[in-house]
Design an enzyme around this catalytic site. Structure first.
Site, PDB file in Angstrom:
ATOM      1  N   TRP A  65      -3.648  -1.860  -1.350  1.00  0.00           N
ATOM      2  CA  TRP A  65      -3.895  -3.021  -2.224  1.00  0.00           C
ATOM      3  C   TRP A  65      -4.390  -4.328  -1.237  1.00  0.00           C
ATOM      4  CZ3 TRP A  65      -1.505  -8.105  -2.074  1.00  0.00           C
ATOM      5  CH2 TRP A  65      -1.608  -8.969  -3.158  1.00  0.00           C
ATOM      6  N   GLU A  82       0.420  -9.767 -17.901  1.00  0.00           N
ATOM      7  CA  GLU A  82       0.226  -9.077 -16.855  1.00  0.00           C
ATOM      8  C   GLU A  82      -0.638  -7.577 -16.916  1.00  0.00           C
ATOM      9  OE1 GLU A  82       3.253  -7.136 -14.115  1.00  0.00           O
ATOM     10  OE2 GLU A  82       4.621  -7.408 -15.873  1.00  0.00           O
ATOM     11  N   LYS A 110       3.100  -2.786  -7.650  1.00  0.00           N
ATOM     12  CA  LYS A 110       4.378  -2.579  -8.078  1.00  0.00           C
ATOM     13  C   LYS A 110       5.502  -3.484  -7.072  1.00  0.00           C
ATOM     14  CE  LYS A 110       7.740  -1.168 -10.631  1.00  0.00           C
ATOM     15  NZ  LYS A 110       7.816  -1.699 -11.930  1.00  0.00           N
ATOM     16  N   CYS A 121       0.854  -1.194  -0.061  1.00  0.00           N
ATOM     17  CA  CYS A 121      -0.130   0.171  -0.200  1.00  0.00           C
ATOM     18  C   CYS A 121       1.027   1.144  -0.067  1.00  0.00           C
ATOM     19  CB  CYS A 121      -0.929   0.276   1.208  1.00  0.00           C
ATOM     20  SG  CYS A 121      -1.923  -1.369   1.252  1.00  0.00           S
ATOM     21  N   LYS A 176       4.854 -10.018 -19.557  1.00  0.00           N
ATOM     22  CA  LYS A 176       4.619  -8.546 -19.907  1.00  0.00           C
ATOM     23  C   LYS A 176       3.231  -8.797 -20.783  1.00  0.00           C
ATOM     24  CE  LYS A 176       6.611  -6.979 -18.026  1.00  0.00           C
ATOM     25  NZ  LYS A 176       7.819  -7.045 -17.421  1.00  0.00           N
ATOM     26  N   GLU A 224       9.820 -13.441 -20.058  1.00  0.00           N
ATOM     27  CA  GLU A 224       9.579 -12.036 -19.781  1.00  0.00           C
ATOM     28  C   GLU A 224       8.515 -11.713 -20.779  1.00  0.00           C
ATOM     29  OE1 GLU A 224       9.918 -10.330 -17.516  1.00  0.00           O
ATOM     30  OE2 GLU A 224       9.798  -8.138 -18.193  1.00  0.00           O
ATOM     31  N   HIS A 276       7.350 -30.854 -26.896  1.00  0.00           N
ATOM     32  CA  HIS A 276       7.020 -31.949 -25.796  1.00  0.00           C
ATOM     33  C   HIS A 276       5.474 -31.448 -25.068  1.00  0.00           C
ATOM     34  CE1 HIS A 276      10.822 -33.547 -25.970  1.00  0.00           C
ATOM     35  NE2 HIS A 276      11.311 -32.632 -26.007  1.00  0.00           N
ATOM     36  N   ASN A 289       0.818   0.068   5.889  1.00  0.00           N
ATOM     37  CA  ASN A 289       1.104  -0.887   4.956  1.00  0.00           C
ATOM     38  C   ASN A 289       1.714  -2.112   5.575  1.00  0.00           C
ATOM     39  OD1 ASN A 289       2.178  -1.986   2.604  1.00  0.00           O
ATOM     40  ND2 ASN A 289       3.926  -0.615   2.842  1.00  0.00           N
ATOM     41  N   GLY A 290       1.007  -3.225   4.985  1.00  0.00           N
ATOM     42  CA  GLY A 290       1.738  -4.307   5.810  1.00  0.00           C
ATOM     43  C   GLY A 290       0.501  -5.379   6.226  1.00  0.00           C
ATOM     44  N   ARG A 292       1.675   1.393  -6.008  1.00  0.00           N
ATOM     45  CA  ARG A 292       1.815   0.395  -4.606  1.00  0.00           C
ATOM     46  C   ARG A 292       0.816  -0.148  -4.550  1.00  0.00           C
ATOM     47  NH1 ARG A 292       6.298   0.973  -1.787  1.00  0.00           N
ATOM     48  NH2 ARG A 292       5.454  -0.038  -0.150  1.00  0.00           N
TER      49      ARG A 292
HETATM   50  O1  M6R Z   1      10.820  -5.244  -7.119  1.00  0.00           O
HETATM   51  P1  M6R Z   1      11.265  -6.726  -7.503  1.00  0.00           P
HETATM   52  O2  M6R Z   1      11.938  -6.582  -8.819  1.00  0.00           O
HETATM   53  O3  M6R Z   1      11.557  -7.445  -6.685  1.00  0.00           O
HETATM   54  O4  M6R Z   1       9.685  -7.357  -8.209  1.00  0.00           O
HETATM   55  C1  M6R Z   1       9.672  -8.528  -8.577  1.00  0.00           C
HETATM   56  C2  M6R Z   1       8.311  -8.800  -9.198  1.00  0.00           C
HETATM   57  O5  M6R Z   1       7.218  -8.533  -8.325  1.00  0.00           O
HETATM   58  C3  M6R Z   1       8.169  -7.898 -10.467  1.00  0.00           C
HETATM   59  O6  M6R Z   1       9.173  -8.072 -11.397  1.00  0.00           O
HETATM   60  C4  M6R Z   1       6.765  -8.345 -11.227  1.00  0.00           C
HETATM   61  O7  M6R Z   1       6.965  -9.501 -11.737  1.00  0.00           O
HETATM   62  C5  M6R Z   1       6.742  -7.175 -12.567  1.00  0.00           C
HETATM   63  N1  M6R Z   1       5.342  -6.854 -12.236  1.00  0.00           N
HETATM   64  C6  M6R Z   1       6.649  -7.750 -13.677  1.00  0.00           C
HETATM   65  O8  M6R Z   1       6.546  -6.670 -14.631  1.00  0.00           O
END
Ligand code: M6R
Length: 615
Positions: A75, A495, A610, A2, A492, A488, A511, A101-102, A27
């Site tokens: 969040w 998400e 994030k 958060c 992308k 990756e 496979h 936050n937590g 966040r």
């Molecule tokens: O801040 P971090 O690199 O530790 O975050 C890891 C993942 O949460 C982050 O890379 C997430 O997968 C991204 N949203 C991907 O785009």
């Protein structure tokens, strides 16, 4: 997960808090709230939705006056996102108000005890429990707010960054942290509280970052006071001068942060190697490695821990370290690693990769590895973050703030740092020929210009996106260094566009995934000339003969794959090791455009945040 913001001083708190929450929305963005003390009363507005919704609600429903206030963007962890569960939360008397936050893990038992004492709860949150616990302690012990917060926090298990004030003593805010970030901006007789420095950067460059298990009382007209939560020991505040500037955290003419951050990559990669890569002298200078060189040279193996995109960067690093420096590498999801019983020895080096430096699982993996005697090295973007502080040594990526939830420039700059480390170790160990080493340095130095050239494919990628924007599935294939890039690319796409996507090593297609291929299935294939090219050509033929639609990322001037594919995007030629720095770019752009065309919120995809500071 958060964002929290607080203000106490001589300015109107409302615009500072709203703007601050908007900057922290990365966040968490499922609900938001604000409380303002107008000199007599608290005025509270909370709503499900974004900070913009909160702004609307606050401006029609409450007085937005006041020089003291707290705000929160959420969040959800405990309790669905709705108006009631949004923060801030009042204590039963209405005197205390908190943002958090937590997660308070033992909130249920505390709640049960408080209910027995007559407390009532209106939300499903752990936070409402905490503020009432503080109130109860304050009453029972007859202590001031700061002491009550301290006693209460010694009874809770979990993670928190909190800010709390008492309306009967509106000249102070009490803050504390354990496991979630908290920064205090110090101005002229005013204080700012926030999850990171972005909400207050235009007001002050002076900030204190609380360490875990620290709390502070910020009181008007007084110096800031820091203490250890556990034993009350005084901590002298380390006031930092921030380097962040406003431009870095605004969109700068782009429609979305994600696009801005994609386009920033040439600059970001340059900033990552600036002062480290001295190609003309044949030197790589990295303090964190130089000071611990013996450890790296004598390491049995390197264990890389990370999550999400950072984990993908770790996979690329595995190829680079093993290939160039001949050091065995294992790459682990931090969330798995921390919960098994891994064999870790004193001769192991753990490299933790994290953009935010706050990811809870990565942080926990670091703590475990340290306890078991490993040397821990961090690769982080956010300066002063928890992971940066927890590690024995490290290297920052210097990508600048990444605000779009989908990680872009963090990935390429992480790979840049890891490549520098691998090259340096390879040179020191003598596992790379001198001439090859020099070629790499020059090639790496030239990567930003090649990324720039790759970005010019954007209009073509937009056209490709138009064709596939309504797909339900998408397959990404790559081999060797480009297998992690396939993963990756798939991450992308899923998400931000919510299209189901899978990344596979190209040869694994036979496979299982090949069964998915039909004329409806777009397959993104990374087929650069130096990366097992002939084998990938065979894979492309296999897709073609099953009528799959092929979007190929190829090296400039390619013939074979170009003849077979439905669409090709060219990237400049580079050494195979460095191709991920180029091949990633079209995949980022493809997911960006598809998401946009599908009407998705590119910077704030649903259900995500994030930094994942909870398990
Ligand atoms: O801040 P971090 O690199 O530790 O975050 C890891 C993942 O949460 C982050 O890379 C997430 O997968 C991204 N949203 C991907 O785009």
């Amino acid at each position: 997960m958060c964002g929290i913001v607080g203000y106490i001083g001589h300015r109107d708190a409302y615009p500072i808090i709203i703007k601050g929450l908007q900057r922290l929305e990365y966040r968490g963005y499922d609900s938001a709230g604000i409380v303002l003390f107008d000199g007599t009363e608290n005025n509270l507005a909370k709503t499900k939705g974004k900070v913009e919704d909160l702004k609307h609600k606050a401006e029609i429903s409450i007085s937005t006056k006041g020089k003291l206030g707290l705000g929160h963007t959420r969040w959800a962890t405990h309790g669905v996102p709705n108006d009631v569960n949004s923060h801030p939360h009042y204590s039963n008397s209405g005197d205390l108000v908190i943002i958090h936050n937590g997660i308070i893990e033992n909130y249920e038992s505390i709640k049960a005890a408080l209910i027995k004492r007559g407390y009532e709860f209106h939300s499903d949150t752990d936070t409402e429990v905490l503020v009432n616990l503080i109130e109860e302690v304050k009453k029972q012990e007859g202590v001031k707010l700061g002491k009550a917060v301290q006693i209460a926090l010694n009874q809770v298990v979990g993670a928190y960054a909190i800010a709390v004030f008492d309306r009967s003593k509106p000249d102070e805010i009490v803050v504390a942290r354990l496991g979630s970030p908290l920064a205090i901006g110090i101005g002229e007789d005013e204080f700012f509280i926030a999850s990171d420095a972005s909400p207050f950067i235009e007001f002050t460059n002076n900030a204190v970052y609380l360490e875990d298990e620290e709390m502070a009382i910020v009181r008007l007209g007084k110096e800031i006071k820091l203490r250890k939560i556990k034993d009350d020991a005084i901590v002298y505040p380390n006031i930092l001068e921030l380097q962040l500037n406003l431009e870095e955290i605004e969109k700068g003419g782009y429609d979305h942060f994600m696009l801005k951050e994609i386009y920033e990559q040439p600059r970001a990669i340059k900033d990552t190697y600036r002062g480290r890569l001295l190609a003309d002298q044949g030197i790589i200078r990295m303090a964190g490695i130089d000071q611990n060189l013996e450890k790296f040279l004598n390491a049995n193996r390197i264990i890389i821990v990370a999550c999400g995109t950072s984990w993908h960067a770790g996979l690329v690093a595995e190829y680079i370290f093993e290939d160039l420096a001949r050091i065995p590498v294992e790459v682990e999801y931090a969330s798995e690693f921390r919960y098994r019983n891994p064999v870790i020895t004193e001769n192991d080096i753990l490299i933790a990769i994290s953009q935010s430096g706050e990811t809870a699982d990565t942080l926990a993996a670091i703590k475990m590895a340290k306890e078991r005697g490993a040397f821990v090295f961090g690769v982080c973007n956010v300066v002063g973050s928890s992971i940066a502080r927890e590690t024995d040594a490290g290297a920052y990526t210097h990508a600048g703030p990444e605000i779009g939830v989908a990680s872009t420039k963090a990935f390429t700059t992480q790979i840049t740092v890891l490549t520098l480390i691998a090259l340096k170790l390879a040179k020191e160990k003598g596992t790379i020929e001198e001439s090859k080493y020099h070629e790499y340095l020059v090639e790496l130095e030239g990567i930003p210009a090649k990324v720039e050239r790759t970005l010019k494919t954007n209009p073509l990628i937009e056209e490709i996106a138009e064709v596939y924007k309504d797909s339900s599935n998408c397959l990404y294939l790559g081999r060797g260094y480009n297998f992690p890039v396939a993963l990756e690319g798939a991450l992308k796409l899923k998400e931000i566009s919510y299209i189901h996507a899978e990344g596979y090593p190209a040869a694994e297609m036979k496979h299982g995934p090949i069964a998915l291929i039909d004329e409806e299935m777009p397959v993104v294939v990374i087929a650069t000339r130096k990366g097992h090219y002939e084998k990938v050509v065979s894979n492309v033929q296999e897709i073609k003969s099953r009528s799959g639609k092929i979007i190929a990322v190829v090296t400039e001037g390619d013939q074979q794959v170009t003849d077979l594919a439905d669409h090709v995007v060219e990237v400049p030629e580079t050494s195979e090791t460095l191709t991920p720095l180029l091949t990633t770019i079209p995949l980022q752009l493809l997911s960006y455009h598809i998401a946009l065309m599908r009407g998705c919120n590119v910077d704030q995809p649903r259900n995500l945040a994030k930094s994942v500071t909870v398990e």
